[in-house]
Scaffold this motif. Structure first.
Motif: not given
Length: 255
Positions: A113-133
């Motif tokens: 389940s490990y996510s790199t720091e870059e992946e972690f931030q990108a995934n969080l941003k995806r959740y935020v963007t798709e929620t706001r959409r």
């Protein structure tokens, strides 16, 4: 003229009386919880292990439905890869909320389940963007603290890097933030090294039939710990002054 005025006055008065007699029903919405085992609903065979999302459902009035989608062992990456996020994104409605709490499993390099720091931030941003959409409201939460104290009895953080990444994303994306890492560390410090065991899945051999050999778990909560963590979320939601906070169950004053 006088008759017309009298009719209008009576009609207006009737409307006022109806408004008081039949108050408008609150608009209903959902609060989705997405995250890991510290938030998740537990199987009865895991009792007394309790995710904080379980007692959290009882804080709201009937206009709010809490839909807890959190799963044991999931990270921002596996929650997407396993198809757990898409049904949430597809069913979001305007006015819904999504509470997003990951980090425990993202940060461990030996886990799949490990996510790199870059992946972690990108995934969080995806959740935020798709929620706001969908015109819903995302709320980011740093991961809840593990129970860890040093020799002098001071609580030690175990999520420094990934908790800070959540704060960073919240700031750059202008997302409401609940700093559960900081808040739960402060709570554990109040309890201290020994008493804080009462919040976690700490069982002696033979103490519970689900754990005949006992359990020494400093990550997952029992009922008391889950309720106290849920209360931290409740308090922070009130501080954020979101509309969601107006839907908390209001305790009737005693006469």
């Amino acid at each position: 003229m006088k008759t017309t005025f009298l009719k209008f006055f009576c009609f207006f008065t009737l409307l006022l009386l109806m408004a008081f007699a039949f108050p408008q029903e609150k608009k209903k919405f959902k609060v989705y919880l997405i995250g890991d085992s510290t938030m998740a609903i537990k199987d009865p065979k895991a009792y007394p292990e309790t995710g904080w999302g379980m007692p959290f459902v009882y804080f709201f009035d009937s206009s709010v439905e809490v839909d807890n989608r959190a799963k044991n062992g999931r990270s921002t990456k596996t929650f997407i890869a396993e198809g757990l996020w898409q049904p949430v994104a597809d069913n979001l409605k305007e006015g819904d909320y999504v509470l997003i709490q990951f980090g425990h499993n993202d940060e461990v390099k030996t886990k799949k389940s490990y996510s790199t720091e870059e992946e972690f931030q990108a995934n969080l941003k995806r959740y935020v963007t798709e929620t706001r959409r969908k015109k819903a409201v995302p709320i980011l939460l740093t991961p809840v603290a593990r129970r860890k104290f040093n020799e002098s009895g001071k609580v030690e953080g175990t999520h420094e890097v990934y908790a800070e990444l959540v704060r960073k994303v919240a700031k750059t994306e202008k997302v409401p933030l609940i700093d559960m890492d900081g808040k739960s560390q402060a709570l554990l410090q109040q309890f201290g090294p020994e008493t804080s065991k009462l919040l976690f899945l700490q069982l002696a051999p033979g103490e519970h039939p689900n754990y005949p050999e006992g359990k020494d778990d400093n990550t997952h909560f029992n009922e008391l710990g889950a309720r106290l963590m849920a209360q931290l979320v409740y308090a922070e939601l009130k501080n954020l002054n979101l509309e969601l906070a107006s839907r908390f169950v209001k305790k009737e004053s005693s006469k």
